[in-house]
Each structure stands twice: as C-alpha cells, then as structure tokens.
Design an enzyme around this catalytic site. Sequence first.
Site, PDB file in Angstrom:
ATOM      1  N   ASN A 110       0.845  -1.507  -0.183  1.00 15.03           N
ATOM      2  CA  ASN A 110      -0.036  -0.170   0.499  1.00 15.03           C
ATOM      3  C   ASN A 110       0.985   0.887   0.167  1.00 15.03           C
ATOM      4  O   ASN A 110       1.509   1.794   1.329  1.00 15.03           O
ATOM      5  CB  ASN A 110      -1.250   0.237   1.435  1.00 15.03           C
ATOM      6  CG  ASN A 110      -1.980   1.591   1.659  1.00 15.03           C
ATOM      7  OD1 ASN A 110      -1.640   2.095   0.159  1.00 15.03           O
ATOM      8  ND2 ASN A 110      -2.655   1.384   2.687  1.00 15.03           N
ATOM      9  N   LYS A 137       0.616   3.721  -0.084  1.00 16.32           N
ATOM     10  CA  LYS A 137      -0.752   5.379   0.543  1.00 16.32           C
ATOM     11  C   LYS A 137      -0.344   6.748  -0.679  1.00 16.32           C
ATOM     12  O   LYS A 137       0.192   6.369  -1.611  1.00 16.32           O
ATOM     13  CB  LYS A 137       0.044   5.699   1.667  1.00 16.32           C
ATOM     14  CG  LYS A 137      -0.524   4.448   2.223  1.00 16.32           C
ATOM     15  CD  LYS A 137       0.349   4.294   4.161  1.00 16.32           C
ATOM     16  CE  LYS A 137      -0.464   3.444   4.887  1.00 16.32           C
ATOM     17  NZ  LYS A 137      -0.111   3.773   6.114  1.00 16.32           N
ATOM     18  N   HIS A 179      -9.225   1.141   4.097  1.00 15.59           N
ATOM     19  CA  HIS A 179      -7.995   1.245   5.413  1.00 15.59           C
ATOM     20  C   HIS A 179      -8.797   2.170   6.800  1.00 15.59           C
ATOM     21  O   HIS A 179      -8.954   2.487   6.517  1.00 15.59           O
ATOM     22  CB  HIS A 179      -6.829   1.849   4.331  1.00 15.59           C
ATOM     23  CG  HIS A 179      -5.676   1.906   5.171  1.00 15.59           C
ATOM     24  ND1 HIS A 179      -5.598   2.783   6.359  1.00 15.59           N
ATOM     25  CD2 HIS A 179      -4.668   0.958   5.024  1.00 15.59           C
ATOM     26  CE1 HIS A 179      -4.233   2.685   6.802  1.00 15.59           C
ATOM     27  NE2 HIS A 179      -3.885   1.628   5.926  1.00 15.59           N
ATOM     28  N   GLU A 225      -7.339   4.562   7.956  1.00 20.51           N
ATOM     29  CA  GLU A 225      -7.227   6.572   7.313  1.00 20.51           C
ATOM     30  C   GLU A 225      -8.033   6.380   6.524  1.00 20.51           C
ATOM     31  O   GLU A 225      -8.217   8.290   7.349  1.00 20.51           O
ATOM     32  CB  GLU A 225      -5.803   6.537   6.487  1.00 20.51           C
ATOM     33  CG  GLU A 225      -4.479   5.846   7.653  1.00 20.51           C
ATOM     34  CD  GLU A 225      -2.723   5.226   6.644  1.00 20.51           C
ATOM     35  OE1 GLU A 225      -2.886   5.665   5.440  1.00 20.51           O
ATOM     36  OE2 GLU A 225      -1.927   5.474   7.279  1.00 20.51           O
ATOM     37  N   GLU A 260      -5.359  -4.911  10.208  1.00 17.96           N
ATOM     38  CA  GLU A 260      -4.451  -3.836  10.706  1.00 17.96           C
ATOM     39  C   GLU A 260      -4.816  -3.024  11.794  1.00 17.96           C
ATOM     40  O   GLU A 260      -5.608  -1.914  12.291  1.00 17.96           O
ATOM     41  CB  GLU A 260      -4.316  -2.589   9.722  1.00 17.96           C
ATOM     42  CG  GLU A 260      -4.089  -3.425   8.257  1.00 17.96           C
ATOM     43  CD  GLU A 260      -3.468  -1.847   7.521  1.00 17.96           C
ATOM     44  OE1 GLU A 260      -2.848  -2.683   6.662  1.00 17.96           O
ATOM     45  OE2 GLU A 260      -3.734  -0.862   7.226  1.00 17.96           O
ATOM     46  N   GLY A 264       2.307   2.727  11.644  1.00 25.49           N
ATOM     47  CA  GLY A 264       2.554   4.205  10.798  1.00 25.49           C
ATOM     48  C   GLY A 264       3.614   4.330  12.326  1.00 25.49           C
ATOM     49  O   GLY A 264       4.260   5.424  12.264  1.00 25.49           O
ATOM     50  N   SER A 281       2.886  -1.881  10.645  1.00 19.22           N
ATOM     51  CA  SER A 281       4.790  -1.986  10.507  1.00 19.22           C
ATOM     52  C   SER A 281       5.328  -3.497   9.983  1.00 19.22           C
ATOM     53  O   SER A 281       6.273  -4.174  10.697  1.00 19.22           O
ATOM     54  CB  SER A 281       4.586  -1.629  11.800  1.00 19.22           C
ATOM     55  OG  SER A 281       4.495   0.207  11.644  1.00 19.22           O
TER      56      SER A 281
HETATM   57  C1  3PY Z   1       0.638  -0.146   7.512  1.00 20.82           C
HETATM   58  O1  3PY Z   1       2.150  -0.583   7.212  1.00 20.82           O
HETATM   59  O2  3PY Z   1       1.472   1.208   7.115  1.00 20.82           O
HETATM   60  C2  3PY Z   1      -0.320   0.057   7.016  1.00 20.82           C
HETATM   61  O3  3PY Z   1      -1.119   0.998   6.425  1.00 20.82           O
HETATM   62  C3  3PY Z   1      -0.579  -0.761   5.628  1.00 20.82           C
HETATM   63  O4  3PY Z   1      -1.585  -0.060   4.668  1.00 20.82           O
END
Ligand code: 3PY
Length: 253
Positions: free
Chosen positions: A9, A11, A98, A100, A170, A176, A216
């Site tokens: 991803n 982003k 997601h 975010e 997640e 992050g 992560s």
């Molecule tokens: C991450 O690992 O930061 C994610 O959000 C993957 O989608």
Amino acid sequence: MRKKIVAGNWKMNKTAEEALSLVSEIDNMVKDEVNGDVTVVVAPPFPFLQSVGKLTQGNDKMHLAAQNVSEHDSGAFTGEVSAAMLKSVGVEYVIIGHSERRLYHHEDAQTLYKKMKAAIAQGLKPIFCCGEPLEERDADRHFDYVGKQLHDSLSYLSNEEFDQVVVAYEPIWAIGTGRTASSQQAQEMHEYIREQLARMFDAEAAYKTPILYGGSCNPANAQELFAQADVDGGLIGGASLKSRDFTDVIKSF
Ligand code: 3PY
C-alpha cells in the site's frame, strides 16, 4: 491451501517517475527471486495505476490494486473514481476501509459495505481492512471491536460475493508507528476473524479467505508473522516503498 498474498500500500507517496522506477525494480526482483505461489499486489495512487499496470502486465506474479473506490457507479461525484473505471485500467484488487480512510475521510460501515458491493459487482477483489485503536486493545475490547467492523460491513454480502473478499487486520496502534503486533497477538486475532467469517458465511469460505496482517510489517518481522497458522500474508505500508524491503517481505514465506 489458502492463497498467500503480499500487497504493498503505497499510500500518498511517489511522483509518476518515482512510481515507475519503484515498480520496475519490484517487477525485476519478483521475476528473479520470488517463486510463483505468492500473489504480489501493488497499490499505487490513482494517477499511476495504468502506467504501473502496463509495466507489470507481462509478469503473472504481479497484480494491481487501487487504494480506494467510490460506492457510486457513475455521475456527479467530483473527485471520485468508480469500480468500472478501475477495472478498465487493469485493476484487480481494491483496498477498502483502511483506518486512514475511516479516520480522515469519515468512511462508516454502511459506506464501506456499499464500496464492497460496487467493487465486487465489477469483478474487483476487495481487501477489506479492520483493526482496533489502542484504547480498545488496552480496554481488552479489541475482539468485539473488530467483530463489529466485520459484521457491520460484510455480513450483508452473499456467499458468492464474499468469495471475492480478502481481509486485512491492521491494528491502528501499529500503523506507521514502528510498533507491530506480536505474532501471537496477530494469530489470535486472525483466528478470531476467521471464526467470525465462518459464522457469517460458510465454514469452507471462511477457511479459504486470505487474512493479511498489516501494521509496520517489514523484513525483520514478516517471517515470524507469516509463519502463523491464520496469517496468509501482509498489507505492507512503509516497507512497500523500497523495492529491496518489499521483496524481502515477499520472500519471508
Ligand atoms: C502500514 O503498514 O502502515 C499500513 O497501513 C499498510 O496498509
């Protein structure tokens, strides 16, 4: 046997030139170093989907994903991108829900359900994301929280629709932040997710559904995470922006 998937991803990162150079490095490494039983997915930003897709076209280990899709089919929705548009440029997967998008774009369970329907209707495979914030984990409510996310956006799908779905767990506190769920925390949540899916759909469909870990995930922790019985791969953030790291994550199976 369940499908193994590693999806990157990207982003909101990279320019057109950088995107092409990253994907061509990944494409070469995947061709040379990755055996055929892992499905590799890259999810660049919308403007680069077509060029990235063209570059990976000849490599059947590589697949293209979008990071979002509109719940609407077409019309006056400025700035939105429909499932049919994605399909028309070779997209196969789409990330939906997601954290975010849930947080910064206020996407609620009902909207996510509509996005799932819109994607599946066009033959796209949704990668449906779920995961709890830190306060829910600290309060020991993480299972209920994730169970509700699954129920509220997936339970109204038919069995046939559900067959197209990939789930990604997640935990928000691991996105992050450099913090990762331990392999045991990941496994117990993945097992719980599979149980919930088996209640909503049939047991065989739940057994077949790939459940990816995200948050992560990197070359240092991927091997241990992917060794867990219910972890079928990863949705990779930061580490998917470096071809060597991303390929090493893929090779962690
Ligand atoms: C991450 O690992 O930061 C994610 O959000 C993957 O989608």
